[in-house]
Design an enzyme around this catalytic site. Structure first.
Site, PDB file in Angstrom:
ATOM      1  N   HIS A 311     -46.596  29.060   4.222  1.00 31.43           N
ATOM      2  CA  HIS A 311     -46.513  27.598   4.259  1.00 31.43           C
ATOM      3  C   HIS A 311     -45.753  27.192   5.520  1.00 31.43           C
ATOM      4  O   HIS A 311     -44.799  27.867   5.916  1.00 31.43           O
ATOM      5  CB  HIS A 311     -45.768  27.072   3.022  1.00 31.43           C
ATOM      6  CG  HIS A 311     -46.021  25.624   2.771  1.00 31.43           C
ATOM      7  ND1 HIS A 311     -45.333  24.633   3.420  1.00 31.43           N
ATOM      8  CD2 HIS A 311     -46.901  25.008   1.956  1.00 31.43           C
ATOM      9  CE1 HIS A 311     -45.777  23.459   3.006  1.00 31.43           C
ATOM     10  NE2 HIS A 311     -46.735  23.647   2.120  1.00 31.43           N
ATOM     11  N   ASP A 369     -51.321  26.617  -3.949  1.00 28.80           N
ATOM     12  CA  ASP A 369     -52.734  26.961  -4.193  1.00 28.80           C
ATOM     13  C   ASP A 369     -52.923  28.309  -4.857  1.00 28.80           C
ATOM     14  O   ASP A 369     -54.036  28.646  -5.261  1.00 28.80           O
ATOM     15  CB  ASP A 369     -53.492  26.940  -2.854  1.00 28.80           C
ATOM     16  CG  ASP A 369     -53.550  25.530  -2.305  1.00 28.80           C
ATOM     17  OD1 ASP A 369     -53.038  25.297  -1.204  1.00 28.80           O
ATOM     18  OD2 ASP A 369     -54.049  24.649  -3.041  1.00 28.80           O
TER      19      ASP A 369
HETATM   20  C1  SDX Z   1     -51.324  23.570   1.490  1.00 25.81           C
HETATM   21  O1  SDX Z   1     -48.446  21.083   4.646  1.00 25.81           O
HETATM   22  C2  SDX Z   1     -48.438  21.100   3.368  1.00 25.81           C
HETATM   23  O2  SDX Z   1     -47.504  20.651   2.713  1.00 25.81           O
HETATM   24  C3  SDX Z   1     -49.665  21.683   2.726  1.00 25.81           C
HETATM   25  C4  SDX Z   1     -49.674  21.712   1.208  1.00 25.81           C
HETATM   26  C5  SDX Z   1     -49.682  20.318   0.637  1.00 25.81           C
HETATM   27  O3  SDX Z   1     -49.264  20.158  -0.509  1.00 25.81           O
HETATM   28  O4  SDX Z   1     -50.197  19.403   1.316  1.00 25.81           O
HETATM   29  O5  SDX Z   1     -48.540  22.405   0.736  1.00 25.81           O
HETATM   30  C6  SDX Z   1     -50.938  22.395   0.684  1.00 25.81           C
HETATM   31  O6  SDX Z   1     -52.096  23.425   2.393  1.00 25.81           O
HETATM   32  C7  SDX Z   1     -50.686  24.907   1.191  1.00 25.81           C
HETATM   33  C8  SDX Z   1     -51.155  26.018   2.179  1.00 25.81           C
HETATM   34  C9  SDX Z   1     -52.497  26.529   1.701  1.00 25.81           C
HETATM   35  N1  SDX Z   1     -53.090  27.460   2.720  1.00 25.81           N
HETATM   36  C10 SDX Z   1     -53.164  28.772   2.470  1.00 25.81           C
HETATM   37  O7  SDX Z   1     -52.709  29.345   1.472  1.00 25.81           O
HETATM   38  C11 SDX Z   1     -53.924  29.545   3.557  1.00 25.81           C
HETATM   39  C12 SDX Z   1     -53.153  30.821   3.905  1.00 25.81           C
HETATM   40  N2  SDX Z   1     -51.935  30.421   4.610  1.00 25.81           N
HETATM   41  C13 SDX Z   1     -51.930  30.420   6.049  1.00 25.81           C
HETATM   42  O8  SDX Z   1     -53.144  30.004   6.625  1.00 25.81           O
HETATM   43  C14 SDX Z   1     -50.663  29.805   6.647  1.00 25.81           C
HETATM   44  O9  SDX Z   1     -49.606  30.362   6.003  1.00 25.81           O
HETATM   45  C15 SDX Z   1     -50.510  28.293   6.646  1.00 25.81           C
HETATM   46  C16 SDX Z   1     -51.670  27.599   7.264  1.00 25.81           C
HETATM   47  C17 SDX Z   1     -50.290  27.778   5.273  1.00 25.81           C
HETATM   48  C18 SDX Z   1     -49.252  27.993   7.485  1.00 25.81           C
HETATM   49  O10 SDX Z   1     -49.553  28.345   8.782  1.00 25.81           O
HETATM   50  P1  SDX Z   1     -48.452  28.270   9.937  1.00 25.81           P
HETATM   51  O11 SDX Z   1     -47.235  27.531   9.508  1.00 25.81           O
HETATM   52  O12 SDX Z   1     -49.142  27.808  11.172  1.00 25.81           O
HETATM   53  O13 SDX Z   1     -47.974  29.737  10.040  1.00 25.81           O
HETATM   54  P2  SDX Z   1     -48.440  30.758  11.145  1.00 25.81           P
HETATM   55  O14 SDX Z   1     -49.931  30.801  11.156  1.00 25.81           O
HETATM   56  O15 SDX Z   1     -47.718  30.429  12.407  1.00 25.81           O
HETATM   57  O16 SDX Z   1     -47.932  32.154  10.556  1.00 25.81           O
HETATM   58  C19 SDX Z   1     -46.667  32.689  10.937  1.00 25.81           C
HETATM   59  C20 SDX Z   1     -46.876  34.193  10.820  1.00 25.81           C
HETATM   60  C21 SDX Z   1     -48.055  34.710  11.640  1.00 25.81           C
HETATM   61  O17 SDX Z   1     -47.794  36.064  11.911  1.00 25.81           O
HETATM   62  P3  SDX Z   1     -47.101  36.441  13.377  1.00 25.81           P
HETATM   63  O18 SDX Z   1     -48.011  35.851  14.450  1.00 25.81           O
HETATM   64  O19 SDX Z   1     -45.717  35.808  13.338  1.00 25.81           O
HETATM   65  O20 SDX Z   1     -47.054  37.953  13.383  1.00 25.81           O
HETATM   66  O21 SDX Z   1     -47.195  34.533   9.454  1.00 25.81           O
HETATM   67  C22 SDX Z   1     -48.510  35.068   9.392  1.00 25.81           C
HETATM   68  C23 SDX Z   1     -49.216  34.678  10.679  1.00 25.81           C
HETATM   69  O22 SDX Z   1     -50.212  35.628  11.005  1.00 25.81           O
HETATM   70  N3  SDX Z   1     -49.150  34.473   8.222  1.00 25.81           N
HETATM   71  C24 SDX Z   1     -49.913  35.140   7.349  1.00 25.81           C
HETATM   72  C25 SDX Z   1     -50.265  34.202   6.371  1.00 25.81           C
HETATM   73  N4  SDX Z   1     -49.733  33.009   6.670  1.00 25.81           N
HETATM   74  C26 SDX Z   1     -49.044  33.177   7.821  1.00 25.81           C
HETATM   75  N5  SDX Z   1     -50.327  36.432   7.318  1.00 25.81           N
HETATM   76  C27 SDX Z   1     -51.114  36.789   6.271  1.00 25.81           C
HETATM   77  N6  SDX Z   1     -51.480  35.933   5.270  1.00 25.81           N
HETATM   78  C28 SDX Z   1     -51.079  34.640   5.290  1.00 25.81           C
HETATM   79  N7  SDX Z   1     -51.437  33.805   4.320  1.00 25.81           N
END
Ligand code: SDX
Length: 434
Positions: A311, A369
């Site tokens: 998140h 989710d």
């Molecule tokens: C919602 O904003 C809100 O409040 C949203 C929400 C709401 O109520 O409106 O809470 C609802 O959208 C919840 C999120 C639902 N999405 C998912 O579950 C999809 C999976 N999650 C990811 O896509 C991700 O975690 C996000 C999109 C939720 C957040 O993305 P960020 O903040 O841009 O984080 P990032 O991509 O910069 O990740 C930081 C690191 C990265 O690794 P490094 O480059 O540091 O090595 O964490 C890793 C990412 O690769 N990472 C994950 C991951 N999420 C982040 N690795 C594996 N699996 C994941 N799910």
């Protein structure tokens, strides 16, 4: 008024040695902000913050999140207290108006919403243009936006009463339209709302009753649906809410602004994740394949991510996931599903992920989710409907945030700047000389 000196930040240009002072704006809770509105005028520089990791877009009094502590407050009330003691319609009132309603206020609000649940009969014809297997989110974007074609009497965003009627119409009609998208996908007749049913109960009635037999909504399922609606109602400036705000800043009407929020929510990185979680769990299939998918989630060469984890704001367990995980047990028991292999798989996946340094180091915890889809599927909804249900709930937050923005004394169109990295000016060359 204390004559405390105004807090400022000093920004120094290391090339010229010039410094400017920028005012600090503090809220009631959470990080203070540096007001950079005069930055360009003073320095000739913009800021650059793609995906807004450290940029506030507005002031708001609606929702507060402490990502480190896993705290979520709506108008100061914790999500845990609201899900335990309140109900979806009362939370809608709280988000819209800022205070919990008195008995009389709640009675009037309930009446206003209940008596707006019907949609114009012409709306039914929109559905005929879609294939039965159209994704219901595509239908929602279209039909909700089309409401603007019906309500000419409430499109003046500067009229307080028209704003309120639009808000009530959207909160009342979107569950009806959502239920219609479900019925249409099932090839079943639309079911009209009933004014003697509660908000969540009426929604389940419109989704699951059939004209061929009496249908009584299970109180356990109605309670679970009501809790899901509270948990998804608002979440400060997430992607879809920011979409609604930026659409509203152009003074577009509220129906099209909410339609733009639905479009943004559909993405699997946002509200579409609840559908993606179930699809991921189906792909994993069995517990022995969990390590393979954990490895894929960590592999930078593999676009696969663990859906329902991570998140932008929460660096702790999303408090909504905790409430939903507990609700799983209630709904599965009510549906006579004593042990659901998908739920077992999800809990094992959570257990393994939360012991893995990759997830621990990056503070990747289950979000809202991760468990919601398991409950919704147990209630009888197909995965394609999951994000529609998220949109039904989030409409309350979207329209509350829209209302707050429109009521700002100085509404200005949102228009971010950029860092241009393209070609410098060059002369056109005719095709014969290229
Ligand atoms: C919602 O904003 C809100 O409040 C949203 C929400 C709401 O109520 O409106 O809470 C609802 O959208 C919840 C999120 C639902 N999405 C998912 O579950 C999809 C999976 N999650 C990811 O896509 C991700 O975690 C996000 C999109 C939720 C957040 O993305 P960020 O903040 O841009 O984080 P990032 O991509 O910069 O990740 C930081 C690191 C990265 O690794 P490094 O480059 O540091 O090595 O964490 C890793 C990412 O690769 N990472 C994950 C991951 N999420 C982040 N690795 C594996 N699996 C994941 N799910």
């Amino acid at each position: 008024m204390t004559d405390q000196p105004k807090k400022t930040f000093t920004l120094t240009n290391d090339q010229t040695g010039e410094s400017i002072k920028l005012p600090v704006e503090e809220g009631t809770m959470g990080p203070a902000t540096i007001d950079i509105r005069t930055l360009y005028a003073q320095t000739g520089h913009f800021t650059l913050d793609p995906s807004f990791t450290a940029t506030g877009s507005c002031k708001s009094r609606i929702t507060y999140i402490d990502g480190e502590e896993g705290v979520l407050l709506h108008r100061g009330y914790s999500i845990e207290e609201l899900t335990e003691k309140s109900n979806a319609l009362e939370v809608a009132y709280l988000l819209l108006y800022g205070e919990l309603p008195s008995k009389e206020e709640m009675k009037e609000f309930d009446h206003n919403i209940t008596t707006h649940t019907l949609v114009h009969e012409q709306v039914h014809h929109f559905f005929r243009g879609f294939r039965r297997d159209a994704h219901p989110m595509a239908i929602m974007v279209a039909v909700v936006g089309a409401l603007a074609a019906f309500y000419h009497d409430s499109l003046d965003i500067w009229d307080v009463r028209q704003r309120e009627i639009s808000a009530h119409r959207l909160i009342a009609k979107i569950p009806t339209i959502a239920a219609m998208t479900y019925k249409y996908s099932q090839g079943q007749p639309f079911v009209y709302p009933k004014n003697d049913l509660g908000y969540a109960e009426n929604f389940l009635h419109m989704c699951f009753s059939l004209p061929v037999e009496d249908y009584k909504v299970s109180p356990v399922l109605a309670e679970a649906m009501d809790r899901i609606m509270i948990l998804h109602a608002d979440h400060e400036q997430n992607a879809s809410t920011s979409t609604v705000r930026i659409a509203g800043s152009s003074q577009a009407n509220p129906f099209t602004c909410i339609s733009s929020g639905i479009a943004s929510l559909w993405g699997p990185a946002h509200g579409g994740a609840n559908q993606a979680v179930l699809e991921m769990l189906a792909e994993i299939g069995t517990k022995d394949r969990i390590p393979e998918f954990i490895a894929r989630a960590k592999d930078k060469e593999d676009p696969f991510r663990l859906m329902g984890f991570g998140h932008r704001v929460y660096k702790n367990i999303d408090p909504r996931a905790t409430v939903l995980k507990d609700s799983c047990h209630d709904v599965l028991k009510e549906m006579g599903v004593e042990s659901d292999p998908t739920f077992e798989l999800a809990m094992e996946l959570e257990r393994i992920a939360l012991t893995d340094p990759y997830f621990i180091d990056r503070k990747l915890f289950p979000n809202v989710d991760f468990y919601s889809g398991i409950i919704l599927r147990a209630m009888g909804f197909p995965t394609e409907m999951f994000t529609v249900l998220f949109a039904v709930s989030r409409t309350v937050g979207w329209i509350s945030q829209w209302k707050e923005m429109i009521e700002e004394p100085s509404l200005r169109i949102g228009r971010p700047r950029q860092l241009y990295t393209g070609e410098t000016e060059r002369k056109y060359v005719g095709i014969g000389k290229r």
